[in-house]
Scaffold this motif. Sequence first.
Motif, PDB file in Angstrom:
ATOM      1  N   ALA A 191       0.866  -1.182   0.000  1.00  0.00           N
ATOM      2  CA  ALA A 191       0.000   0.000   0.000  1.00  0.00           C
ATOM      3  C   ALA A 191       0.900   1.229   0.000  1.00  0.00           C
ATOM      4  CB  ALA A 191      -0.916   0.012   1.225  1.00  0.00           C
ATOM      5  N   TYR A 192       0.333   2.360  -0.416  1.00  0.00           N
ATOM      6  CA  TYR A 192       1.064   3.625  -0.322  1.00  0.00           C
ATOM      7  C   TYR A 192       1.075   4.044   1.148  1.00  0.00           C
ATOM      8  CZ  TYR A 192       0.592   3.767  -5.377  1.00  0.00           C
ATOM      9  OH  TYR A 192       0.656   3.461  -6.714  1.00  0.00           O
ATOM     10  N   PRO A 193       2.233   3.987   1.814  1.00  0.00           N
ATOM     11  CA  PRO A 193       2.257   4.095   3.285  1.00  0.00           C
ATOM     12  C   PRO A 193       1.779   5.428   3.827  1.00  0.00           C
ATOM     13  CG  PRO A 193       4.493   4.125   2.378  1.00  0.00           C
ATOM     14  CD  PRO A 193       3.578   3.760   1.251  1.00  0.00           C
ATOM     15  N   ASP A 194       2.001   6.520   3.084  1.00  0.00           N
ATOM     16  CA  ASP A 194       1.633   7.835   3.599  1.00  0.00           C
ATOM     17  C   ASP A 194       0.254   8.290   3.151  1.00  0.00           C
ATOM     18  OD1 ASP A 194       3.947   8.502   5.162  1.00  0.00           O
ATOM     19  OD2 ASP A 194       5.056   8.659   3.281  1.00  0.00           O
ATOM     20  N   LEU A 195      -0.472   7.403   2.469  1.00  0.00           N
ATOM     21  CA  LEU A 195      -1.852   7.709   2.095  1.00  0.00           C
ATOM     22  C   LEU A 195      -2.805   6.949   3.008  1.00  0.00           C
ATOM     23  CD1 LEU A 195      -1.713   7.642  -1.813  1.00  0.00           C
ATOM     24  CD2 LEU A 195      -1.364   9.566  -0.244  1.00  0.00           C
ATOM     25  N   THR A 196      -4.000   7.494   3.153  1.00  0.00           N
ATOM     26  CA  THR A 196      -4.986   6.858   4.018  1.00  0.00           C
ATOM     27  C   THR A 196      -5.581   5.631   3.349  1.00  0.00           C
ATOM     28  OG1 THR A 196      -6.850   8.128   3.127  1.00  0.00           O
ATOM     29  CG2 THR A 196      -5.600   9.119   4.944  1.00  0.00           C
ATOM     30  N   VAL A 197      -6.326   4.883   4.137  1.00  0.00           N
ATOM     31  CA  VAL A 197      -7.042   3.725   3.597  1.00  0.00           C
ATOM     32  C   VAL A 197      -7.928   4.156   2.438  1.00  0.00           C
ATOM     33  CG1 VAL A 197      -8.916   2.102   4.123  1.00  0.00           C
ATOM     34  CG2 VAL A 197      -6.978   2.339   5.694  1.00  0.00           C
ATOM     35  N   TYR A 198      -8.692   5.231   2.645  1.00  0.00           N
ATOM     36  CA  TYR A 198      -9.582   5.701   1.581  1.00  0.00           C
ATOM     37  C   TYR A 198      -8.790   6.099   0.342  1.00  0.00           C
ATOM     38  CZ  TYR A 198     -13.170   8.243  -0.943  1.00  0.00           C
ATOM     39  OH  TYR A 198     -14.044   8.658  -1.922  1.00  0.00           O
ATOM     40  N   GLU A 199      -7.704   6.830   0.518  1.00  0.00           N
ATOM     41  CA  GLU A 199      -6.913   7.296  -0.622  1.00  0.00           C
ATOM     42  C   GLU A 199      -6.299   6.132  -1.382  1.00  0.00           C
ATOM     43  OE1 GLU A 199      -5.593  11.662   1.202  1.00  0.00           O
ATOM     44  OE2 GLU A 199      -4.399   9.869   1.614  1.00  0.00           O
TER      45      GLU A 199
ATOM     46  N   ASP B 227       0.278   3.135   9.428  1.00  0.00           N
ATOM     47  CA  ASP B 227      -0.113   3.090  10.837  1.00  0.00           C
ATOM     48  C   ASP B 227      -1.127   1.988  11.137  1.00  0.00           C
ATOM     49  OD1 ASP B 227       1.521   5.305  11.446  1.00  0.00           O
ATOM     50  OD2 ASP B 227      -0.056   6.702  10.814  1.00  0.00           O
ATOM     51  N   LEU B 228      -1.428   1.157  10.167  1.00  0.00           N
ATOM     52  CA  LEU B 228      -2.376   0.063  10.368  1.00  0.00           C
ATOM     53  C   LEU B 228      -1.701  -1.118  11.053  1.00  0.00           C
ATOM     54  CD1 LEU B 228      -4.139   0.009   6.878  1.00  0.00           C
ATOM     55  CD2 LEU B 228      -5.096   0.934   9.012  1.00  0.00           C
ATOM     56  N   SER B 229      -2.479  -1.874  11.832  1.00  0.00           N
ATOM     57  CA  SER B 229      -1.985  -3.155  12.348  1.00  0.00           C
ATOM     58  C   SER B 229      -1.827  -4.117  11.181  1.00  0.00           C
ATOM     59  CB  SER B 229      -2.986  -3.728  13.355  1.00  0.00           C
ATOM     60  OG  SER B 229      -4.195  -4.097  12.688  1.00  0.00           O
ATOM     61  N   HIS B 230      -1.117  -5.235  11.419  1.00  0.00           N
ATOM     62  CA  HIS B 230      -0.972  -6.236  10.357  1.00  0.00           C
ATOM     63  C   HIS B 230      -2.333  -6.731   9.878  1.00  0.00           C
ATOM     64  CE1 HIS B 230       3.316  -6.366  10.523  1.00  0.00           C
ATOM     65  NE2 HIS B 230       3.379  -6.851  11.745  1.00  0.00           N
ATOM     66  N   GLY B 231      -3.258  -6.935  10.835  1.00  0.00           N
ATOM     67  CA  GLY B 231      -4.579  -7.428  10.455  1.00  0.00           C
ATOM     68  C   GLY B 231      -5.340  -6.448   9.584  1.00  0.00           C
ATOM     69  N   ASN B 232      -5.294  -5.171   9.933  1.00  0.00           N
ATOM     70  CA  ASN B 232      -6.012  -4.176   9.132  1.00  0.00           C
ATOM     71  C   ASN B 232      -5.295  -3.893   7.816  1.00  0.00           C
ATOM     72  OD1 ASN B 232      -8.298  -3.733  10.763  1.00  0.00           O
ATOM     73  ND2 ASN B 232      -7.081  -2.497  12.176  1.00  0.00           N
TER      74      ASN B 232
END
Length: 205
Positions: free
Chosen positions: A88-96, A132-137
């Motif tokens: 994932a793009y680490p500095d972007l949010t889940v939505y982004e 900033d997400l956990s491994h599960g998320n």
Amino acid sequence: MNDIINTEKLTKFYGSVHAVDSISLNIKKGEIYGFLGLNGAGKTTTIRMLLGIIRPTSGKSYLMGKKVHAGNHKLWNNVGYIVEIPYAYPDLTVYENLEIIRRLRFISDPESVESVIDKLRLDPYRERKAKDLSHGNAQRLGIAKAIIHNPEILILDEPTAVLTPQEVDELFGIMRSLKDQGKTIIFITHKLQEVMAISDAVTVM
């Protein structure tokens, strides 16, 4: 249930290395199908042949009754695929992150992002950066990206490798929910207990 995936004696040599030996599979629609084997057993090689990413030395594979070959890219529209630790793009949010995937896949409906956020229960984390997400998320986000285009087939390659037992249980709940929606899931793992707990059928490699 009808077969959605078939292979006929898929075989792959890398020089003198016999990576996959005459694999024949019949996977039914709406099934959770386990691929069990140690690292290096040929699980990922089989999947790559199945998707037409690499060419088999011999044998054939079919998705939804259509023969797989390197030029038939349209078949990939019906497949979602995530590896052990989804990117994932680490500095972007889940939505982004999901909005980028929507645009890259030319999905015209902007509500597809909201739909997959709801389906994967990601709404509490929609504004959280991926780093900033956990491994599960992070795994939930990976699955959301893999199914945003509503594929018939989802391939999970060692998805539990970095998850806690609680996160594994949550992942299995998601898998069962997707199965109930008619999705076919291939679960690749080297963990016997997990594959037996979730799979409707298993191939041991």
